[in-house]
Write an enzyme that holds these catalytic residues in place. Structure first.
Site, mmCIF file in Angstrom:
data_model
loop_
_atom_site.group_PDB
_atom_site.id
_atom_site.type_symbol
_atom_site.label_atom_id
_atom_site.label_comp_id
_atom_site.label_asym_id
_atom_site.label_seq_id
_atom_site.Cartn_x
_atom_site.Cartn_y
_atom_site.Cartn_z
ATOM 1 N N ARG A 1 32.195 44.886 44.388
ATOM 2 C CA ARG A 1 32.113 46.147 45.117
ATOM 3 C C ARG A 1 33.364 46.316 45.968
ATOM 4 O O ARG A 1 33.904 45.337 46.493
ATOM 5 C CB ARG A 1 30.873 46.199 46.031
ATOM 6 C CG ARG A 1 29.576 46.500 45.291
ATOM 7 C CD ARG A 1 29.546 47.930 44.720
ATOM 8 N NE ARG A 1 28.336 48.261 44.015
ATOM 9 C CZ ARG A 1 28.167 48.215 42.683
ATOM 10 N NH1 ARG A 1 29.149 47.803 41.904
ATOM 11 N NH2 ARG A 1 27.027 48.581 42.132
ATOM 12 N N HIS B 1 35.634 51.484 37.512
ATOM 13 C CA HIS B 1 34.239 51.054 37.694
ATOM 14 C C HIS B 1 33.480 51.048 36.360
ATOM 15 O O HIS B 1 32.402 51.619 36.232
ATOM 16 C CB HIS B 1 33.480 51.922 38.716
ATOM 17 C CG HIS B 1 32.226 51.237 39.211
ATOM 18 N ND1 HIS B 1 31.720 51.426 40.474
ATOM 19 C CD2 HIS B 1 31.377 50.358 38.600
ATOM 20 C CE1 HIS B 1 30.616 50.696 40.612
ATOM 21 N NE2 HIS B 1 30.389 50.050 39.482
HETATM 22 P P1 NAP Z 1 22.785 38.861 42.034
HETATM 23 O O1 NAP Z 1 22.136 38.202 40.841
HETATM 24 O O2 NAP Z 1 21.928 39.467 43.075
HETATM 25 O O3 NAP Z 1 23.756 37.767 42.671
HETATM 26 C C1 NAP Z 1 24.377 37.953 43.891
HETATM 27 C C2 NAP Z 1 25.084 36.665 44.260
HETATM 28 O O4 NAP Z 1 25.773 36.876 45.504
HETATM 29 C C3 NAP Z 1 24.098 35.511 44.515
HETATM 30 O O5 NAP Z 1 24.631 34.306 44.050
HETATM 31 C C4 NAP Z 1 23.982 35.492 46.026
HETATM 32 O O6 NAP Z 1 23.652 34.239 46.570
HETATM 33 C C5 NAP Z 1 25.389 35.869 46.425
HETATM 34 N N1 NAP Z 1 25.417 36.371 47.794
HETATM 35 C C6 NAP Z 1 24.798 37.460 48.309
HETATM 36 N N2 NAP Z 1 25.040 37.566 49.632
HETATM 37 C C7 NAP Z 1 25.835 36.524 49.944
HETATM 38 C C8 NAP Z 1 26.418 36.070 51.144
HETATM 39 N N3 NAP Z 1 26.223 36.713 52.320
HETATM 40 N N4 NAP Z 1 27.181 34.946 51.109
HETATM 41 C C9 NAP Z 1 27.371 34.285 49.957
HETATM 42 N N5 NAP Z 1 26.839 34.650 48.765
HETATM 43 C C10 NAP Z 1 26.082 35.758 48.780
HETATM 44 O O7 NAP Z 1 23.776 40.012 41.549
HETATM 45 P P2 NAP Z 1 24.493 40.185 40.120
HETATM 46 O O8 NAP Z 1 23.546 40.768 39.152
HETATM 47 O O9 NAP Z 1 25.171 38.921 39.774
HETATM 48 O O10 NAP Z 1 25.565 41.311 40.494
HETATM 49 C C11 NAP Z 1 26.543 41.092 41.499
HETATM 50 C C12 NAP Z 1 27.202 42.410 41.857
HETATM 51 O O11 NAP Z 1 28.065 42.835 40.800
HETATM 52 C C13 NAP Z 1 26.248 43.595 42.010
HETATM 53 O O12 NAP Z 1 25.626 43.589 43.272
HETATM 54 C C14 NAP Z 1 27.185 44.764 41.864
HETATM 55 O O13 NAP Z 1 27.723 45.076 43.123
HETATM 56 C C15 NAP Z 1 28.310 44.226 40.954
HETATM 57 N N6 NAP Z 1 28.325 44.877 39.627
HETATM 58 C C16 NAP Z 1 29.440 45.553 39.248
HETATM 59 C C17 NAP Z 1 29.506 46.158 38.010
HETATM 60 C C18 NAP Z 1 30.748 46.860 37.572
HETATM 61 O O14 NAP Z 1 30.754 47.500 36.518
HETATM 62 N N7 NAP Z 1 31.829 46.755 38.300
HETATM 63 C C19 NAP Z 1 28.416 46.066 37.139
HETATM 64 C C20 NAP Z 1 27.296 45.379 37.545
HETATM 65 C C21 NAP Z 1 27.244 44.773 38.804
HETATM 66 P P3 NAP Z 1 22.245 33.526 46.256
HETATM 67 O O15 NAP Z 1 22.335 33.120 44.800
HETATM 68 O O16 NAP Z 1 22.208 32.373 47.166
HETATM 69 O O17 NAP Z 1 21.178 34.554 46.492
#
Ligand code: NAP
Length: 310
Positions: free
Chosen positions: A225, A273
């Site tokens: 993000r 994006h």
């Molecule tokens: P997710 O499964 O919810 O994983 C989030 C990760 O971030 C988890 O490992 C979490 O830790 C960690 N995290 C959250 N808050 C934190 C903090 N304060 N300090 C350290 N680590 C933290 O999400 P995801 O499905 O992998 O997706 C991640 C992000 O990718 C989405 O939220 C979105 O913003 C982005 N995204 C972008 C696109 C694009 O096209 N550019 C597409 C899809 C998603 P824990 O494991 O300990 O909970």
């Protein structure tokens, strides 16, 4: 009585999702009435994207869950009218797409392909890149996407360090957490990949101090993000030469305004994006599974923790 599912997304999405969703509900033997409009008090589930314009969930009194079409939930998680459970999207198609974007851009920088792709000028450049095993990569965020990217990069031979809020133990990855863990993860990152969600905690994770911890010549990939990075701090680090390149897919304002300095900066690559998209066929199966679970009284998949914001 059919289960009433409201499709609340931009009208243009209906053509993409109507058939995959109907097929996925049928595969689960669910009798579903799927529509773009219902009286709110008749809706059992909402398939949701913020572009729908739906912002007041108060009248949806019998709705059992809101099923987000996208992985990121920062545009809905703070909505005070939303008292129903909220599930985010974890979709194998979206994950595969992100793995391809991340490995593609990692290899571009690792192999320095620009040198040859952009330099077709009669100069015989004898550049030998290091092997992947000598190029440490760090991923901030070890969720559905970070873990899949870490596994793929590990299989290519990169030593991968990952950082997350809670401590993990994942085969082949060095897993870190906490403030000291972040400092360590940054200090070795020749290529840094941001796959954190945007929450109040993660805003400006990459500020001036964090950027200074990266090795000289580090490359940053941000498909997470825009708000994870302090833009001015990044531009300063690029101009100083400390950071060699930033490939950015997400921004504080999207679409990125034409006058934004990232567009013209020689050390920045902008992608629109589209690192990865939710794929209708596989995402529809995830949504249908959650509706099946709701109807069977089972717990939903991929529930968002409203306090943590992801
Ligand atoms: P997710 O499964 O919810 O994983 C989030 C990760 O971030 C988890 O490992 C979490 O830790 C960690 N995290 C959250 N808050 C934190 C903090 N304060 N300090 C350290 N680590 C933290 O999400 P995801 O499905 O992998 O997706 C991640 C992000 O990718 C989405 O939220 C979105 O913003 C982005 N995204 C972008 C696109 C694009 O096209 N550019 C597409 C899809 C998603 P824990 O494991 O300990 O909970």
């Amino acid at each position: 009585m059919p289960v009433n599912v409201l499709f609340a997304a931009a009208p243009s999405r209906w053509a993409q999702y109507q058939t995959p969703l109907s097929d996925a509900f049928a595969e689960k033997d669910l009798d579903v009435d799927l529509r773009q409009e219902f009286a709110p008090e008749e809706v059992d589930y909402i398939v949701y994207a913020p572009q729908s314009g739906l912002t007041d969930f108060t009248p949806y009194t019998r709705t059992k869950a809101v099923l987000n079409l996208w992985a990121g939930v920062e545009n809905i998680v703070g909505n005070k009218t939303l008292t129903q459970p909220l599930a985010r999207m974890v979709d194998e198609g979206l994950t595969r797409g992100m793995v391809e974007w991340v490995t593609g851009h990692t290899l571009r920088h690792h192999l320095n392909t620009d040198l040859h792709v952009l330099g077709q000028d009669g100069v015989w450049r004898e550049y030998v890149p290091p092997l992947a095993c000598d190029r440490p990569v760090t991923i901030l965020g070890l969720g559905a996407l970070g873990q899949a990217c870490g596994e793929a990069l590990g299989q290519l031979g990169f030593p991968v360090t990952g950082w997350s809020r809670t401590q993990k133990d994942l085969p082949g990855l060095t897993c870190l957490s906490g403030k000291d863990g972040l400092h360590k993860a940054l200090s070795t990152a020749q290529i840094l990949i941001l796959l954190l969600p945007h929450t109040p905690e993660t805003e400006n994770t990459l500020d001036t101090a964090a950027l200074a911890r990266l090795p000289d010549g580090a490359v940053i990939l941000n498909p997470g993000r825009g708000r994870l990075i302090d833009d001015d701090a990044l531009l300063a680090a690029l101009d100083k030469g400390h950071i060699a390149h930033a490939t950015l897919d997400v921004f504080r304002t999207e679409p990125l305004p034409p006058e934004h300095p990232f567009w013209a900066h020689p050390k920045v690559t902008v992608t629109p994006h589209k690192a990865s998209e939710t794929r209708p066929e596989s995402a529809a199966r995830v949504i249908a599974e959650n509706v099946r679970r709701g109807e069977a009284g089972e717990s939903f998949l991929h529930l968002v923790d409203r306090d943590l914001g992801y």
